[in-house]
Scaffold this motif. Structure first.
Motif, mmCIF file in Angstrom:
data_model
loop_
_atom_site.group_PDB
_atom_site.id
_atom_site.type_symbol
_atom_site.label_atom_id
_atom_site.label_comp_id
_atom_site.label_asym_id
_atom_site.label_seq_id
_atom_site.Cartn_x
_atom_site.Cartn_y
_atom_site.Cartn_z
ATOM 1 N N MET A 1 0.804 -1.258 -0.090
ATOM 2 C CA MET A 1 0.173 0.079 -0.054
ATOM 3 C C MET A 1 0.900 1.378 -0.215
ATOM 4 O O MET A 1 1.685 1.317 0.680
ATOM 5 N N VAL A 2 0.397 2.144 -0.969
ATOM 6 C CA VAL A 2 1.214 3.299 -1.063
ATOM 7 C C VAL A 2 0.182 4.616 -0.832
ATOM 8 O O VAL A 2 -0.674 4.788 -1.353
ATOM 9 N N GLY A 3 0.589 5.684 0.203
ATOM 10 C CA GLY A 3 0.074 6.669 0.380
ATOM 11 C C GLY A 3 0.182 7.625 1.442
ATOM 12 O O GLY A 3 1.531 7.625 1.728
ATOM 13 N N LYS A 4 -0.674 8.327 1.879
ATOM 14 C CA LYS A 4 -0.245 9.344 3.057
ATOM 15 C C LYS A 4 -0.532 8.816 4.552
ATOM 16 O O LYS A 4 -1.339 7.789 4.728
ATOM 17 N N ASP A 15 -13.954 12.270 15.809
ATOM 18 C CA ASP A 15 -15.145 12.520 14.551
ATOM 19 C C ASP A 15 -14.279 13.700 13.988
ATOM 20 O O ASP A 15 -14.322 13.855 12.527
ATOM 21 N N VAL A 16 -13.635 14.727 14.422
ATOM 22 C CA VAL A 16 -12.807 15.763 13.879
ATOM 23 C C VAL A 16 -11.851 15.300 13.136
ATOM 24 O O VAL A 16 -11.472 15.556 11.818
ATOM 25 N N THR A 17 -10.922 14.319 13.616
ATOM 26 C CA THR A 17 -9.756 13.611 13.039
ATOM 27 C C THR A 17 -10.234 12.759 11.605
ATOM 28 O O THR A 17 -9.632 12.988 10.560
ATOM 29 N N ALA A 18 -11.392 11.975 12.007
ATOM 30 C CA ALA A 18 -11.932 11.121 10.727
ATOM 31 C C ALA A 18 -12.203 12.226 9.626
ATOM 32 O O ALA A 18 -12.141 11.859 8.430
ATOM 33 N N TRP A 19 -13.021 13.349 10.056
ATOM 34 C CA TRP A 19 -13.542 14.243 8.982
ATOM 35 C C TRP A 19 -12.149 14.625 8.136
ATOM 36 O O TRP A 19 -12.211 14.895 6.912
ATOM 37 N N ALA A 20 -10.987 15.039 8.729
ATOM 38 C CA ALA A 20 -9.885 15.680 8.015
ATOM 39 C C ALA A 20 -9.139 14.388 7.164
ATOM 40 O O ALA A 20 -8.881 14.646 6.138
ATOM 41 N N VAL A 21 -9.231 13.247 7.629
ATOM 42 C CA VAL A 21 -8.833 12.039 7.169
ATOM 43 C C VAL A 21 -9.428 11.833 5.839
ATOM 44 O O VAL A 21 -8.933 11.422 4.811
ATOM 45 N N GLU A 22 -10.729 11.883 5.871
ATOM 46 C CA GLU A 22 -11.549 11.618 4.777
ATOM 47 C C GLU A 22 -11.526 12.623 3.705
ATOM 48 O O GLU A 22 -11.465 12.532 2.456
ATOM 49 N N ARG A 23 -11.191 14.018 4.242
ATOM 50 C CA ARG A 23 -10.927 15.132 3.228
ATOM 51 C C ARG A 23 -9.516 14.876 2.493
ATOM 52 O O ARG A 23 -9.443 15.151 1.412
ATOM 53 N N CYS A 28 -3.253 5.555 4.493
ATOM 54 C CA CYS A 28 -3.054 4.387 4.624
ATOM 55 C C CYS A 28 -2.964 4.054 6.250
ATOM 56 O O CYS A 28 -3.414 2.883 6.545
ATOM 57 N N CYS A 29 -2.563 4.963 6.884
ATOM 58 C CA CYS A 29 -2.231 4.595 8.357
ATOM 59 C C CYS A 29 -2.200 5.802 9.215
ATOM 60 O O CYS A 29 -2.009 6.963 8.584
ATOM 61 N N ALA A 30 -2.034 5.672 10.573
ATOM 62 C CA ALA A 30 -1.943 6.907 11.419
ATOM 63 C C ALA A 30 -0.950 6.637 12.558
ATOM 64 O O ALA A 30 -0.746 5.380 12.569
ATOM 65 N N VAL A 31 -0.333 7.638 13.090
ATOM 66 C CA VAL A 31 0.789 7.434 14.286
ATOM 67 C C VAL A 31 -0.011 8.390 15.323
ATOM 68 O O VAL A 31 -0.033 9.528 15.084
ATOM 69 N N ARG A 47 -11.315 2.499 15.789
ATOM 70 C CA ARG A 47 -12.726 2.222 15.146
ATOM 71 C C ARG A 47 -13.304 3.311 14.329
ATOM 72 O O ARG A 47 -13.812 2.964 13.488
ATOM 73 N N ARG A 48 -13.295 4.401 14.577
ATOM 74 C CA ARG A 48 -13.461 5.735 13.591
ATOM 75 C C ARG A 48 -12.943 5.913 12.435
ATOM 76 O O ARG A 48 -13.500 6.050 11.512
ATOM 77 N N LEU A 49 -11.687 5.874 12.468
ATOM 78 C CA LEU A 49 -10.800 5.990 11.315
ATOM 79 C C LEU A 49 -10.814 4.764 10.339
ATOM 80 O O LEU A 49 -10.739 5.005 9.126
#
Length: 434
Positions: A1-4, A15-23, A28-31, A47-49
Motif C-alpha cells: 500500500m502506498v499513500g499518506k 470525529d474531527v480527525t476522521a473528517w480531516a482524514v476523509e478530506r 493508509c495509516c496513522a501514528v 474504530r472511527r478511522l
C-alpha cells in the motif's frame, strides 16, 4: 500500500480527525502522538478511522515502523499543541528526510532531497556546523583507511573550484611555494581538497558549492561531476567530505558525523541536528579537552538519546606538524582561540620554542597585525585553512621564514580507539555489509 500517513493526537475529537482524514483521501495509516483530553481510549480512534493506528512510548520508532511497513510517500501532520512542540516536529522532519518522505503540515512543507547511490563503496564525513574539526577528522579517516584500501576524497566547499579539480596527494608534494603560486593567481589555495591531499597524502577531488539548506544540502554544487570522474579512477573507496553543516546528496554506505563539545546543545537536540546525528554510524565529539569532560559527556548523552546505535568517541586535537619543529623558534597560527594553549604545549613537547601565537587565521585584518608583530622566529607553524596561504604563507616566504603546515590529529580521551572504529567501519563498507 502506498499513500499518506497522518499524525494524530487525543486533543482532537475522533470525529474531527476522521473528517480531516476523509478530506485528505488515500490515507493508509496513522501514528498516535499522545494526549487524551477528547478521546475515551485509542480503540475509539481506531474504530472511527478504520485504518491502522501505530503508537508507542517512542513516537519516532512508531513512525519509522509505520512508514517502512506501509510504503508511505507523505507524512501529514494533523496534530497540534500541547501534544507536539517545535522540537518534536523537527524530530519528525529529520526522520522523514532520512527516509526520503515528504512532511507536510498546515503551513509548512519539508521535501526530501534525492540521495543518489555512489558507484563505489563510500563513507561520508559530515559536520553539525563549521569549526567542529570535520576536515581534520576527514583527513584522519582517509589516512587510516589507506591501510586497507585506496581511498579517494571528494570535498565540497565555498572556496572550491568551479569545475572539479583533482589533486594527486599520493605522488605530488604540496609545497608552500606551490600553494603560494596558486594564491598569487587568485585561487583559494587553502581549500579543503588541498588540506586533505597535504595532510593525508591521498588523491582528492575538490568541488564548489553555494548555499546551505536547513537540513544540510547545498543549493548549487558540482559534486555529481566529481562522482562521474571517480568512476574511471582506480580508487576503491570514496570518502565524501561535507562543508560546514552541508554535505553531498549521496547515500553513503556509512556516515561519520563530527560535532564539537562546544556546539550549542539546541543545534544537536533541535532543528535538523537529529537528522545529521541519526545518519551516523560513528559520532566524533571533538574539543573534549578544551570544553571539559563534563560538557563533552553531556553532548555525548544528547547524541546517544538521538541515535542510540551510534558509536560515540570523545576526542581532542593534537597538532601534527608536517615538518620538523625541534630546536626551532616558531610562531603558531590557528583558527581556534581555545585550542591555542594545548597546541602550544604540544609543540613545545616536540622541542619547539613557541615565541608568538595568533588565533586569527580566519580574521585577515587582525591576522596581518599579528604577523607584523612577530619577531625572532625561524618558522611559522600554521593550519592549512582560511588565510593560511594568501596571508601567512606569502608573508613568511617574503620574510625568508620556513612554513610548516600542521594537521589536527584526533586523539581519544575516553579510552576508546577512533582508529580501530574507522578501520572496522571501512572493512564493513568494503565488504558490502553497508
Amino acid at each position: 500500500m502506498v499513500g499518506k500517513l497522518v499524525l494524530i493526537d487525543g486533543e482532537h475529537y475522533p470525529d474531527v480527525t476522521a473528517w480531516a482524514v476523509e478530506r485528505l483521501g488515500d490515507v493508509c495509516c496513522a501514528v498516535f502522538l499522545g494526549g487524551g483530553e477528547k478521546i475515551g481510549d485509542i480503540g475509539e480512534v481506531e474504530r472511527r478511522l478504520q485504518i491502522p493506528v501505530y503508537r508507542g512510548d517512542d513516537y519516532i520508532s512508531a513512525l519509522e515502523k509505520a512508514i517502512v511497513e506501509n510504503g508511505v510517500t507523505e507524512v501529514i501532520d494533523l496534530s497540534d499543541e500541547p501534544v507536539v512542540d517545535y522540537e518534536m516536529r523537527f524530530r519528525v522532519a529529520s526522520l522523514c528526510l532520512r527516509l526520503g518522505v515528504a512532511y507536510r503540515g498546515a503551513d509548512f512543507l519539508f521535501t526530501p532531497r534525492e540521495m543518489k547511490r555512489p558507484p563505489k563503496p563510500s563513507i561520508a564525513v559530515i559536520g553539525t556546523g563549521k569549526r567542529v574539526g570535520k576536515t581534520a577528522v576527514g583527513g584522519f579517516v582517509a589516512r587510516t583507511l589507506k591501510e586497507i584500501s585506496r581511498p579517494l576524497i571528494i570535498t565540497m566547499g565555498r572556496g572550491g573550484p568551479e569545475r572539479p579539480e583533482v589533486v594527486d596527494g599520493e605522488s605530488f608534494e604540496l609545497t608552500p611555494e606551490f600553494l603560494a603560486g596558486l594564491a598569487r593567481q587568485g585561487r583559494h589555495a587553502a581549500s579543503d581538497h588541498f588540506e586533505d591531499a597535504l595532510t593525508s597524502r591521498v588523491t582528492t577531488i575538490g568541488c564548489r558549492r553555494c548555499g546551505g539548506g536547513m537540513a544540510g544540502f547545498s543549493f548549487f554544487d558540482v559534486v555529481d561531476e566529481a562522482v562521474e570522474m571517480a568512476k574511471t579512477m582506480p580508487h576503491d573507496l570514496l570518502i565524501f567530505e561535507g562543508s560546514g553543516a552541508s554535505f553531498p546528496a549521496y547515500r553513503a554506505g556509512a556516515y561519520i558525523t563530527v560535532t564539537s563539545a562546544l556546539q550549542r546543545e539546541e543545534y544537536l537536540r533541535g532543528y535538523f541536528g537529529p537528522f545529521r546525528l541519526s545518519l551516523a554510524d560513528l559520532v566524533v565529539v571533538t574539543m573534549a579537552e578544551v570544553a571539559g569532560r563534563e560538557r563533552a559527556e553531556r553532548v555525548a548523552k544528547i547524541v546517544r538519546e538521538v541515535n542510540p546505535g551510534a558509536d560515540v568517541h570523545l576526542v581532542t586535537f593534537r597538532p601534527r606538524p608536517l615538518g620538523d619543529v625541534s630546536g626551532k623558534r616558531v610562531a603558531l597560527v590557528m583558527t581556534n582561540e581555545l585550542g591555542i594553549e594545548p597546541a602550544r604545549r604540544h609543540l613545545e613537547s616536540l622541542g619547539a620554542e613557541v615565541l608568538h601565537v595568533s588565533p586569527n587565521l580566519s580574521r585577515r585584518n587582525l591576522l596581518r597585525g599579528d604577523l607584523a608583530s612577530f619577531r625572532g622566529v625561524d618558522a611559522v607553524v600554521v593550519e592549512l585553512k582560511a588565510a593560511a596561504v594568501d596571508v601567512v604563507t606569502l608573508w613568511a616566504l617574503e620574510n625568508g621564514l620556513e612554513v610548516i603546515y600542521f594537521d589536527n590529529e584526533p586523539v581519544n580521551v575516553d579510552g576508546k580507539s577512533l582508529r580501530e572504529a574507522v578501520l572496522a567501519l571501512g572493512r564493513s563498507v568494503l565488504g558490502g555489509g553497508r
